[in-house]
Design a protein around this motif. Structure first.
Motif, short mmCIF file in Angstrom:
data_model
loop_
_atom_site.label_atom_id
_atom_site.label_comp_id
_atom_site.label_asym_id
_atom_site.label_seq_id
_atom_site.Cartn_x
_atom_site.Cartn_y
_atom_site.Cartn_z
N ALA A 9 0.83 -1.21 0.00
CA ALA A 9 0.00 0.00 0.00
C ALA A 9 0.87 1.26 0.00
O ALA A 9 0.57 2.22 -0.73
CB ALA A 9 -0.94 -0.01 1.20
N VAL A 10 1.92 1.27 0.80
CA VAL A 10 2.83 2.42 0.82
C VAL A 10 3.51 2.59 -0.53
O VAL A 10 3.65 3.70 -1.05
CB VAL A 10 3.86 2.27 1.97
N LEU A 11 3.92 1.49 -1.12
CA LEU A 11 4.55 1.52 -2.44
C LEU A 11 3.58 2.08 -3.49
O LEU A 11 3.95 2.96 -4.28
CB LEU A 11 5.01 0.12 -2.83
N ALA A 12 2.35 1.61 -3.50
CA ALA A 12 1.36 2.08 -4.46
C ALA A 12 1.05 3.56 -4.23
O ALA A 12 0.91 4.33 -5.19
CB ALA A 12 0.10 1.25 -4.36
N ASN A 13 0.94 3.97 -2.98
CA ASN A 13 0.65 5.37 -2.67
C ASN A 13 1.80 6.27 -3.11
O ASN A 13 1.58 7.32 -3.71
CB ASN A 13 0.39 5.53 -1.16
#
Length: 82
Positions: free
Chosen positions: A22-26
């Motif tokens: 999720a952090v990577l996608a954000n």
């Protein structure tokens, strides 16, 4: 998290893996918004980073298993031929 090669996983590890994705996608979506990178390239970067993480995990597993095997082989006496 759970290993794709089998084994034991934990709920906490799985949640940590989901949070990392999720952090990577954000972060990548913010980069896409700031720069002229297309969404398709963002998806490719996400996939490439996940493959790098899987390869690193497999490499660590290989190295730790290899060292454990070497230690065991040193402890066993070699049978003598008669």
């Amino acid at each position: 998290g759970a290993s794709i090669f089998g084994g034991i996983g934990t709920v906490g590890g799985t949640l940590l893996g989901v949070a990392a994705v999720a952090v990577l996608a954000n972060g990548l979506s913010r980069i896409v918004a700031i720069t002229a990178i297309s969404r398709e390239l963002s998806g490719l970067l996400t996939g490439a980073l996940l493959l790098i993480a899987l390869a690193a995990g497999a490499g660590v597993r290989f190295l730790t298993t290899r060292d454990r095997w070497r230690r065991r082989s040193r402890q066993r006496p070699i049978p003598r031929r008669r």
